[in-house]
Structures are given as C-alpha cells and as structure tokens.
Design a protein around this motif. Structure first.
Motif, PDB file in Angstrom:
ATOM      1  N   PHE A 176       0.799  -1.088  -0.081  1.00 21.55           N
ATOM      2  CA  PHE A 176       0.146   0.038   0.516  1.00 21.55           C
ATOM      3  C   PHE A 176       0.934   1.059  -0.260  1.00 21.55           C
ATOM      4  N   PHE A 177       2.144   1.472   0.560  1.00 18.99           N
ATOM      5  CA  PHE A 177       2.781   2.470   0.932  1.00 18.99           C
ATOM      6  C   PHE A 177       3.301   2.911  -0.221  1.00 18.99           C
ATOM      7  N   GLY A 178       3.922   1.537  -0.947  1.00 16.33           N
ATOM      8  CA  GLY A 178       4.354   2.027  -2.101  1.00 16.33           C
ATOM      9  C   GLY A 178       3.455   2.210  -3.523  1.00 16.33           C
ATOM     10  N   ALA A 179       1.844   2.010  -3.539  1.00 10.84           N
ATOM     11  CA  ALA A 179       1.404   2.363  -4.360  1.00 10.84           C
ATOM     12  C   ALA A 179       0.980   3.597  -4.088  1.00 10.84           C
ATOM     13  N   VAL A 180       0.980   3.927  -3.246  1.00  9.91           N
ATOM     14  CA  VAL A 180       1.102   5.437  -3.037  1.00  9.91           C
ATOM     15  C   VAL A 180       2.140   6.951  -3.352  1.00  9.91           C
ATOM     16  N   CYS A 181       3.341   6.001  -2.910  1.00 11.98           N
ATOM     17  CA  CYS A 181       3.917   6.323  -3.051  1.00 11.98           C
ATOM     18  C   CYS A 181       4.484   6.741  -4.628  1.00 11.98           C
ATOM     19  N   LEU A 182       4.024   5.642  -5.367  1.00 12.78           N
ATOM     20  CA  LEU A 182       3.958   5.047  -6.700  1.00 12.78           C
ATOM     21  C   LEU A 182       3.331   6.957  -7.366  1.00 12.78           C
ATOM     22  N   TRP A 183       2.422   7.022  -7.049  1.00 17.40           N
ATOM     23  CA  TRP A 183       1.053   7.969  -7.312  1.00 17.40           C
ATOM     24  C   TRP A 183       1.689   9.055  -7.099  1.00 17.40           C
ATOM     25  N   GLU A 184       1.840   9.549  -5.516  1.00 18.35           N
ATOM     26  CA  GLU A 184       2.560  10.855  -5.359  1.00 18.35           C
ATOM     27  C   GLU A 184       3.716  10.840  -6.317  1.00 18.35           C
ATOM     28  N   PHE A 185       5.165  10.364  -7.103  1.00 17.59           N
ATOM     29  CA  PHE A 185       6.133  10.587  -7.810  1.00 17.59           C
ATOM     30  C   PHE A 185       5.596  10.515  -9.403  1.00 17.59           C
ATOM     31  N   SER A 186       4.483   9.401  -9.725  1.00 17.47           N
ATOM     32  CA  SER A 186       3.779  10.081 -10.921  1.00 17.47           C
ATOM     33  C   SER A 186       3.693  11.773 -11.113  1.00 17.47           C
ATOM     34  N   LYS A 187       3.068  12.513 -10.002  1.00 18.54           N
ATOM     35  CA  LYS A 187       2.900  13.472 -10.086  1.00 18.54           C
ATOM     36  C   LYS A 187       3.688  14.389 -10.455  1.00 18.54           C
ATOM     37  N   ILE A 188       4.959  14.392  -9.579  1.00 16.42           N
ATOM     38  CA  ILE A 188       5.886  14.548  -9.488  1.00 16.42           C
ATOM     39  C   ILE A 188       6.905  15.428 -10.661  1.00 16.42           C
ATOM     40  N   ILE A 189       6.922  13.803 -11.804  1.00 19.75           N
ATOM     41  CA  ILE A 189       7.814  13.915 -12.574  1.00 19.75           C
ATOM     42  C   ILE A 189       6.759  13.322 -13.897  1.00 19.75           C
ATOM     43  N   LYS A 190       5.258  14.190 -13.369  1.00 18.91           N
ATOM     44  CA  LYS A 190       4.183  14.228 -14.309  1.00 18.91           C
ATOM     45  C   LYS A 190       4.477  13.210 -15.472  1.00 18.91           C
ATOM     46  N   ILE A 191       3.719  11.479 -15.059  1.00 31.39           N
ATOM     47  CA  ILE A 191       3.491  10.409 -15.809  1.00 31.39           C
ATOM     48  C   ILE A 191       1.873  10.289 -15.791  1.00 31.39           C
ATOM     49  N   GLN A 192       1.023  10.819 -16.751  1.00 32.06           N
ATOM     50  CA  GLN A 192      -0.263  10.877 -17.018  1.00 32.06           C
ATOM     51  C   GLN A 192      -0.799   9.289 -16.558  1.00 32.06           C
TER      52      GLN A 192
ATOM     53  N   VAL B  67       2.322   0.988 -11.228  1.00 30.01           N
ATOM     54  CA  VAL B  67       1.383  -0.595  -9.807  1.00 30.01           C
ATOM     55  C   VAL B  67       0.612  -1.393  -9.659  1.00 30.01           C
ATOM     56  N   VAL B  68       0.643  -1.957 -10.876  1.00 30.62           N
ATOM     57  CA  VAL B  68       0.476  -2.954 -11.079  1.00 30.62           C
ATOM     58  C   VAL B  68       2.037  -4.091 -11.571  1.00 30.62           C
ATOM     59  N   SER B  69       2.859  -3.380 -11.383  1.00 33.55           N
ATOM     60  CA  SER B  69       3.969  -4.437 -12.060  1.00 33.55           C
ATOM     61  C   SER B  69       4.542  -4.148 -10.200  1.00 33.55           C
ATOM     62  N   MET B  70       4.220  -3.650  -9.379  1.00 28.17           N
ATOM     63  CA  MET B  70       4.841  -3.469  -8.107  1.00 28.17           C
ATOM     64  C   MET B  70       4.544  -4.885  -7.682  1.00 28.17           C
ATOM     65  N   VAL B  71       2.827  -4.271  -7.754  1.00 29.94           N
ATOM     66  CA  VAL B  71       2.252  -5.397  -6.513  1.00 29.94           C
ATOM     67  C   VAL B  71       2.250  -6.594  -7.057  1.00 29.94           C
TER      68      VAL B  71
END
Length: 265
Positions: free
Chosen positions: A35-51, A57-61
């Motif tokens: 769960f932490f990883g999924a949240v961090c991935l979502w936050e990071f996607s906003k930082i580097i502007k991944i659409q 997230v699916v890859s990590m899970v």
C-alpha cells in the motif's frame, strides 16, 4: 491546532500504524508495504508528470505477489537486485550534475520502475532471513534511520556551518551528516549488543549503509522535487507532506541492506 502539534500527531499515528503492521504478522507487513509503495508511486507520478501510474503500480504489486508466492526464483531476484542497485548508483552520481536533463515518457517509466517499484520489492522482503520472517530486522533498520535523521537535524541545527548539498537541500550540513552518522553507528552497536538476530559487526555495517544511503535517498528525492518545483510530494501526512517524503530514505537504502543481509553476510 498549530503546525508543530499537527506534525507530532501525524508522526505518532504513522509510527503506530507502521510498527503495528510489522509486529502483527508478515502478511500485514507485506500488505502495508504494498500500500505504501502504491501511494508513493502515485505521488511520484505527479512529481515527474506521468499521465498514467497504473502500470508501475500493477508491476510493483505483481512482483511482490509473485515473490510472496515463491514463484520468482533466486536467479531472477538477483538480476532484479543488480539492476536496481546500478540505477541507484546512477541516481547518486546524477546528484553531482548541475544541469537537469529532461526525461521523455519512456525514461520516466524506466525511472519509476527502477527508483520505486524494485526498491519496494526488496523493502517488502528485507526482514525475511533464511525464509523466516524476522520483524526485528526492519524495526531496527527504521530505528537507525530515525536516529540518523534526528541527530543529523540536532547537530546540524546547533553546529552546522558547512553545507552538504546546498544546491539540492540547503538545510543539510556536513556537521549534521557526521552527527547523524556517528549516532547511527552507536545505535547499531546497541542493537547488535542486545539483539539476538545479527552480530554487532553486522549491525555496524548495516548502520553505515543506512546512514549513508539513507542520506542519499533523501537527496535524490529532493532533486526530483526541485526539478518539478514542488515542496512536498503530497498531503497525505498533515504537517509532513507526502508518504514519499517520509519513506524516501527507507526504500532507497532497502536494496543495499537486502544485498548485504541476503548475499554478503
């Protein structure tokens, strides 16, 4: 409620949830890290502007589930680990470059997988020693991180004069880093002295890895935020920012500690 009180309450809630999940069972720990990883991935996607952050997230899970079910064999894990370590070293070297290079969509996806997906995989399975879940390992690593961060702040605030990486993190000082490093070594000694899991020598080495790589992990995340011109990775933790801001040291150093515990010790 003032900002200081908010920070304290938020930190206490975070610590209680994290430690409780670690102690309760290996399943709750794996679920929480996922769960932490999924949240961090979502936050990071906003930082580097991944659409679209769904694929990382699916890859990590998927990787965590495959490893948890023991479908991934040790050969595949070591290749993933070496790839992750090499990219982490690259990110450290990249800190010393003054010019920021623009990333295309493919490079952003590659960076996301190497910087977050794989490190969270190794963080999830860091406390498994010889197939057995050892919660004290991850708890002690977290204690060393907190010791390093706390004393780096205290020493830096009172004695810091020489900037460590002013271009990326203006408040960090060399004196603060040395203070955090020395107290981390002391914490590692105490853990090794009173812990029955690993030897004092092993905990001293882990403390060195944790202090040095944890500091670099914080700097790497700071550089990403500085490139994006944002102060915090998110708002999920009132008074602290995003979850990525809280875990940047832990997941960055996790592959290195995993390497030591599982392959070099």
């Amino acid at each position: 409620m003032n900002n200081f009180s908010t920070r304290i309450i938020s930190a206490i809630v975070y610590a209680i949830v994290f430690i409780s999940a670690i102690v309760y069972s290996q399943n709750t720990y794996i679920v929480l890290i996922t769960f932490f990883g999924a949240v961090c991935l979502w936050e990071f996607s906003k930082i580097i502007k991944i659409q679209n952050a769904v694929l990382p997230v699916v890859s990590m899970v998927g990787l965590i589930v495959l490893n948890y079910l023991k479908i991934l064999d040790s050969d595949k894990i070591i290749y993933l680990l070496l790839f992750c370590l090499l990219h982490s070293v690259y990110l450290i070297i990249d800190l010393y470059k003054k010019n920021y290079s623009e990333r295309n969509h493919l490079l952003k996806s590659f960076t996301t997988i190497s910087y977050l997906v794989l490190p969270f995989l190794f963080l999830a399975f860091l406390p498994f020693l010889n197939g057995d879940y050892q919660p004290k390992i991850i708890i002690c690593v977290i204690l060393i991180i907190w010791t390093n961060d706390s004393f780096a702040y205290i020493v830096g605030k009172n004695f810091g004069k020489t900037k460590l990486f002013e271009r990326i993190s203006p408040k960090k000082t060399i004196e603060g880093f040395i203070g955090g490093f020395l107290f981390s070594i002391f914490a590692g000694f105490l853990i090794g002295r009173y812990s029955e899991i690993l030897t004092i020598q092993n905990w001293l080495i882990i403390a060195i890895i944790t202090s040095v790589l944890g500091t670099y992990g914080d700097l790497v995340e700071s550089k990403f935020k500085r490139q994006a011109n944002v102060k915090d990775s998110g708002t999920i933790m009132p008074g602290h920012g995003g979850l990525l801001d809280r875990l940047d040291s832990l997941f960055f150093l996790a592959p290195f500690v995993y390497l030591y515990i599982h392959y070099l010790m």
